[in-house]
Design an enzyme around this catalytic site. Sequence first.
Site, PDB file in Angstrom:
ATOM      1  N   LYS A 165      94.294  52.456 -24.065  1.00 23.10           N
ATOM      2  CA  LYS A 165      93.254  52.506 -25.100  1.00 23.10           C
ATOM      3  C   LYS A 165      91.982  53.249 -24.637  1.00 23.10           C
ATOM      4  CE  LYS A 165      94.668  48.256 -27.487  1.00 23.10           C
ATOM      5  NZ  LYS A 165      94.190  47.022 -28.133  1.00 23.10           N
TER       6      LYS A 165
ATOM      7  N   TYR B 177      97.242  50.193 -37.569  1.00 20.98           N
ATOM      8  CA  TYR B 177      96.990  48.747 -37.497  1.00 20.98           C
ATOM      9  C   TYR B 177      96.975  48.083 -38.885  1.00 20.98           C
ATOM     10  CZ  TYR B 177      95.936  48.649 -32.473  1.00 20.98           C
ATOM     11  OH  TYR B 177      96.016  48.689 -31.091  1.00 20.98           O
TER      12      TYR B 177
ATOM     13  N   PHE C 295      88.529  41.365 -37.815  1.00 19.88           N
ATOM     14  CA  PHE C 295      88.222  42.351 -36.768  1.00 19.88           C
ATOM     15  C   PHE C 295      88.804  43.745 -37.061  1.00 19.88           C
ATOM     16  CE2 PHE C 295      91.975  39.907 -35.440  1.00 19.88           C
ATOM     17  CZ  PHE C 295      92.903  40.922 -35.210  1.00 19.88           C
TER      18      PHE C 295
ATOM     19  N   ARG D 241     105.200  43.400 -22.412  1.00 26.78           N
ATOM     20  CA  ARG D 241     104.212  42.366 -22.738  1.00 26.78           C
ATOM     21  C   ARG D 241     103.906  41.500 -21.518  1.00 26.78           C
ATOM     22  NH1 ARG D 241     102.886  42.164 -27.999  1.00 26.78           N
ATOM     23  NH2 ARG D 241     102.403  39.954 -28.141  1.00 26.78           N
TER      24      ARG D 241
ATOM     25  N   THR E 290      96.656  39.013 -24.755  1.00 23.98           N
ATOM     26  CA  THR E 290      95.744  39.877 -25.521  1.00 23.98           C
ATOM     27  C   THR E 290      94.303  39.728 -25.041  1.00 23.98           C
ATOM     28  OG1 THR E 290      97.194  39.536 -27.424  1.00 23.98           O
ATOM     29  CG2 THR E 290      95.037  40.488 -27.878  1.00 23.98           C
TER      30      THR E 290
ATOM     31  N   ARG F  84      95.967  43.930 -18.187  1.00 26.81           N
ATOM     32  CA  ARG F  84      94.741  43.491 -18.877  1.00 26.81           C
ATOM     33  C   ARG F  84      93.825  42.716 -17.931  1.00 26.81           C
ATOM     34  NH1 ARG F  84      97.847  42.275 -24.490  1.00 26.81           N
ATOM     35  NH2 ARG F  84      97.261  44.171 -25.613  1.00 26.81           N
TER      36      ARG F  84
ATOM     37  N   ASN G 196      90.766  45.880 -24.786  1.00 24.16           N
ATOM     38  CA  ASN G 196      91.681  45.230 -23.838  1.00 24.16           C
ATOM     39  C   ASN G 196      92.660  46.190 -23.163  1.00 24.16           C
ATOM     40  OD1 ASN G 196      93.224  45.625 -26.088  1.00 24.16           O
ATOM     41  ND2 ASN G 196      94.021  43.545 -26.233  1.00 24.16           N
TER      42      ASN G 196
ATOM     43  N   HIS H 167      97.864  48.553 -25.353  1.00 25.48           N
ATOM     44  CA  HIS H 167      98.580  47.952 -26.482  1.00 25.48           C
ATOM     45  C   HIS H 167     100.063  47.881 -26.133  1.00 25.48           C
ATOM     46  CE1 HIS H 167     100.153  47.357 -30.563  1.00 25.48           C
ATOM     47  NE2 HIS H 167     100.996  48.346 -30.300  1.00 25.48           N
TER      48      HIS H 167
ATOM     49  N   GLU I 115     106.354  52.101 -34.420  1.00 23.56           N
ATOM     50  CA  GLU I 115     105.168  52.627 -33.723  1.00 23.56           C
ATOM     51  C   GLU I 115     105.489  53.916 -32.976  1.00 23.56           C
ATOM     52  OE1 GLU I 115     103.022  48.252 -33.312  1.00 23.56           O
ATOM     53  OE2 GLU I 115     103.685  49.255 -31.491  1.00 23.56           O
TER      54      GLU I 115
HETATM   55  P1  CMP Z   1      96.615  44.997 -29.677  1.00 23.47           P
HETATM   56  O1  CMP Z   1      97.756  44.535 -28.831  1.00 23.47           O
HETATM   57  O2  CMP Z   1      96.333  46.452 -29.690  1.00 23.47           O
HETATM   58  O3  CMP Z   1      96.857  44.515 -31.184  1.00 23.47           O
HETATM   59  C1  CMP Z   1      95.810  44.276 -32.086  1.00 23.47           C
HETATM   60  C2  CMP Z   1      94.486  44.283 -31.410  1.00 23.47           C
HETATM   61  O4  CMP Z   1      93.451  43.645 -32.124  1.00 23.47           O
HETATM   62  C3  CMP Z   1      94.568  43.499 -30.115  1.00 23.47           C
HETATM   63  O5  CMP Z   1      95.315  44.239 -29.176  1.00 23.47           O
HETATM   64  C4  CMP Z   1      93.102  43.266 -29.788  1.00 23.47           C
HETATM   65  O6  CMP Z   1      92.545  44.325 -29.036  1.00 23.47           O
HETATM   66  C5  CMP Z   1      92.477  43.254 -31.157  1.00 23.47           C
HETATM   67  N1  CMP Z   1      91.997  41.913 -31.504  1.00 23.47           N
HETATM   68  C6  CMP Z   1      92.727  40.808 -31.649  1.00 23.47           C
HETATM   69  N2  CMP Z   1      91.912  39.773 -31.966  1.00 23.47           N
HETATM   70  C7  CMP Z   1      90.650  40.262 -32.035  1.00 23.47           C
HETATM   71  C8  CMP Z   1      89.403  39.688 -32.315  1.00 23.47           C
HETATM   72  N3  CMP Z   1      89.271  38.380 -32.608  1.00 23.47           N
HETATM   73  N4  CMP Z   1      88.321  40.494 -32.264  1.00 23.47           N
HETATM   74  C9  CMP Z   1      88.451  41.815 -31.983  1.00 23.47           C
HETATM   75  N5  CMP Z   1      89.632  42.415 -31.711  1.00 23.47           N
HETATM   76  C10 CMP Z   1      90.721  41.634 -31.722  1.00 23.47           C
END
Ligand code: CMP
Length: 138
Positions: free
Chosen positions: A10, A50, A58, A86, A92, A103, A113, A116, A127
């Site tokens: 990312k 997304y 968010f 994963r 996450t 992470r 984070n 992905h 994807e």
């Molecule tokens: P990702 O695996 O890319 O999938 C969806 C993304 O949404 C996740 O990683 C996080 O980076 C983001 N995400 C999930 N929950 C929140 C949250 N509460 N606030 C901001 N970003 C979020």
Amino acid sequence: MNKVTFAIIKPDAVKNNHTGKIYDHILKSGFKVLSAKLIKMSKNQAQNFYLIHKDKPFYNELTDFMSSGKCMVLTLEKNNAVNEWRETIGSTNPNDANEGTIRKLYATSLGENAVHGSDSDENAKKEIAFFFSESELI
Ligand code: CMP
């Protein structure tokens, strides 16, 4: 298709010069890279990617962030690829991620984070097709 998954390094990780270290972590974890490219998503592209999160509070923050700078998109191959990736990236929220996961090592917050990973074989297929054509999967 359970041999492949989709990954993104990312914008936070690219900006912080962690791309090379994460790429190395991918290889050392036993994945083959079938495709990889550096891109900058448009806001519209991030929103479409997304779309599953469109009703989440968010969503705007997430798609702003994902279109804020360069990222690397990758197709990774390994047996049981979705689950293995994963495991390799960790939870996450980096605060909950196990020691040694990507992470834990490189993410700064839940929103930023570092990486992905697809959450199912079905989504991995979608994807990968979102970013790569057949001829780019080598
Ligand atoms: P990702 O695996 O890319 O999938 C969806 C993304 O949404 C996740 O990683 C996080 O980076 C983001 N995400 C999930 N929950 C929140 C949250 N509460 N606030 C901001 N970003 C979020």
